[in-house]
Motif scaffolding. Sequence first.
Motif, short mmCIF file in Angstrom:
data_model
loop_
_atom_site.label_atom_id
_atom_site.label_comp_id
_atom_site.label_asym_id
_atom_site.label_seq_id
_atom_site.Cartn_x
_atom_site.Cartn_y
_atom_site.Cartn_z
N SER A 113 44.80 40.82 -59.90
CA SER A 113 43.86 41.94 -59.83
C SER A 113 44.16 42.74 -58.57
O SER A 113 43.93 42.27 -57.46
CB SER A 113 42.41 41.45 -59.78
N TYR A 114 44.70 43.95 -58.78
CA TYR A 114 44.96 44.82 -57.62
C TYR A 114 43.65 45.34 -57.05
O TYR A 114 43.43 45.27 -55.84
CB TYR A 114 45.88 45.98 -58.02
N ALA A 115 42.76 45.83 -57.91
CA ALA A 115 41.48 46.37 -57.43
C ALA A 115 40.71 45.31 -56.65
O ALA A 115 40.10 45.60 -55.62
CB ALA A 115 40.64 46.86 -58.62
N GLY A 116 40.80 44.07 -57.13
CA GLY A 116 40.07 42.97 -56.49
C GLY A 116 40.44 42.79 -55.02
O GLY A 116 39.64 42.28 -54.23
N MET A 117 41.65 43.22 -54.66
CA MET A 117 42.11 43.08 -53.27
C MET A 117 41.29 43.95 -52.31
O MET A 117 41.32 43.72 -51.11
CB MET A 117 43.60 43.43 -53.17
N ALA A 118 40.61 44.95 -52.85
CA ALA A 118 39.79 45.82 -51.99
C ALA A 118 38.29 45.62 -52.26
O ALA A 118 37.48 46.45 -51.88
CB ALA A 118 40.17 47.28 -52.22
N CYS A 119 37.95 44.52 -52.95
CA CYS A 119 36.54 44.27 -53.27
C CYS A 119 35.99 43.12 -52.44
O CYS A 119 36.72 42.19 -52.09
CB CYS A 119 36.40 43.95 -54.77
N VAL A 120 34.71 43.19 -52.14
CA VAL A 120 34.09 42.14 -51.32
C VAL A 120 33.73 40.92 -52.16
O VAL A 120 33.50 39.84 -51.62
CB VAL A 120 32.84 42.66 -50.56
N LYS A 121 33.72 41.06 -53.49
CA LYS A 121 33.33 39.95 -54.35
C LYS A 121 33.71 40.26 -55.80
O LYS A 121 33.77 41.43 -56.17
CB LYS A 121 31.80 39.77 -54.23
N THR A 122 33.92 39.21 -56.59
CA THR A 122 34.21 39.37 -58.02
C THR A 122 33.27 38.51 -58.85
O THR A 122 33.04 37.35 -58.50
CB THR A 122 35.68 38.96 -58.32
N PHE A 123 32.72 39.09 -59.91
CA PHE A 123 31.95 38.31 -60.89
C PHE A 123 32.71 38.39 -62.21
O PHE A 123 33.01 39.49 -62.68
CB PHE A 123 30.54 38.89 -61.07
N MET A 124 33.00 37.26 -62.82
CA MET A 124 33.70 37.28 -64.11
C MET A 124 33.18 36.20 -65.05
O MET A 124 32.63 35.18 -64.60
CB MET A 124 35.21 37.14 -63.92
N GLY A 125 33.32 36.48 -66.34
CA GLY A 125 32.95 35.49 -67.35
C GLY A 125 31.45 35.34 -67.55
O GLY A 125 31.00 34.38 -68.16
N MET A 126 30.68 36.30 -67.06
CA MET A 126 29.22 36.21 -67.19
C MET A 126 28.68 37.23 -68.19
O MET A 126 27.46 37.47 -68.24
CB MET A 126 28.56 36.46 -65.83
N GLY A 127 29.55 37.87 -68.95
CA GLY A 127 29.09 38.92 -69.86
C GLY A 127 28.47 40.06 -69.08
O GLY A 127 28.87 40.34 -67.94
N PHE A 128 27.44 40.71 -69.67
CA PHE A 128 26.80 41.84 -69.01
C PHE A 128 26.06 41.41 -67.73
O PHE A 128 25.84 42.22 -66.84
CB PHE A 128 25.81 42.53 -69.96
N ASP A 129 25.66 40.13 -67.68
CA ASP A 129 24.96 39.64 -66.48
C ASP A 129 25.77 39.85 -65.20
O ASP A 129 25.20 40.01 -64.12
CB ASP A 129 24.69 38.12 -66.59
N GLY A 130 27.08 39.83 -65.34
CA GLY A 130 27.95 39.99 -64.16
C GLY A 130 27.66 41.30 -63.41
O GLY A 130 27.69 41.35 -62.18
N TYR A 131 27.36 42.37 -64.17
CA TYR A 131 27.07 43.66 -63.53
C TYR A 131 25.75 43.58 -62.75
O TYR A 131 25.61 44.17 -61.69
CB TYR A 131 26.95 44.77 -64.58
N CYS A 132 24.77 42.86 -63.33
CA CYS A 132 23.46 42.73 -62.68
C CYS A 132 23.59 41.89 -61.42
O CYS A 132 23.01 42.21 -60.37
CB CYS A 132 22.45 42.14 -63.65
N GLU A 133 24.38 40.82 -61.52
CA GLU A 133 24.64 39.98 -60.34
C GLU A 133 25.36 40.79 -59.27
O GLU A 133 25.08 40.66 -58.08
CB GLU A 133 25.48 38.75 -60.71
N ALA A 134 26.29 41.62 -59.70
CA ALA A 134 27.05 42.45 -58.75
C ALA A 134 26.10 43.41 -58.01
O ALA A 134 26.21 43.60 -56.80
CB ALA A 134 28.13 43.23 -59.49
N LEU A 135 25.17 43.99 -58.76
CA LEU A 135 24.21 44.93 -58.16
C LEU A 135 23.35 44.21 -57.11
O LEU A 135 23.17 44.71 -56.00
CB LEU A 135 23.36 45.54 -59.27
N ARG A 136 22.85 43.02 -57.48
CA ARG A 136 22.01 42.27 -56.52
C ARG A 136 22.83 41.86 -55.31
O ARG A 136 22.35 41.94 -54.17
CB ARG A 136 21.42 41.02 -57.20
#
Length: 158
Positions: A113-136
């Motif tokens: 993941s190139y983008a991931g190299m500039a991200c503070v955290k990754t959520f994966m495999g959680m379906g749509f919940d991953g976006y909500c976790e990312a927001l929190r």
Amino acid sequence: MKFLVINGPNLNMLGIREPGVYGTGTYEDLLDRIRRTAEAENVEVGFFQSNHEGALVDAIQQAYGVFDGIILNPGAYTHTSIAILDALKAVRLPAVEVHISDVKSREPFRQISYAGMACVKTFMGMGFDGYCEALRFLKRYLTERAQPSVGSDRDPRE
Ligand code: DQA
């Protein structure tokens, strides 16, 4: 606090696209879920989706000075796009990477993941919940950054 939620190629096809991998919820269902979480967390959200790499780069650049953070699922560009990585590094907004599927347990070509190299955290495999976790997570991250606790690495003379 204001976050931009960016989705890359083929994520507009959610609900139709490989439901066994991505579920049966549509892109509109996803936005509804995020909107509800944002409301509960008292965060403003904007949305952007494109199938085009340059448009995603433009959206990241235009977030500068407008949004406090980015939640990003770059779709297949995750694994190919140095331009998206460079855009994230250019704007220096805290970004959280999201993948609906568990990319780690999928094909070898999805393991970088190139983008991931500039991200503070990754959520994966959680379906749509991953976006909500990312927001929190992003809200917590920015709140903590705004109020450094005792023992932080800030110069005490500041
Ligand atoms: C994805 C995973 C990527 O490998 C794929 O190309 C996508 C979706 C996900 O959300 O699981 O388009 O980012």
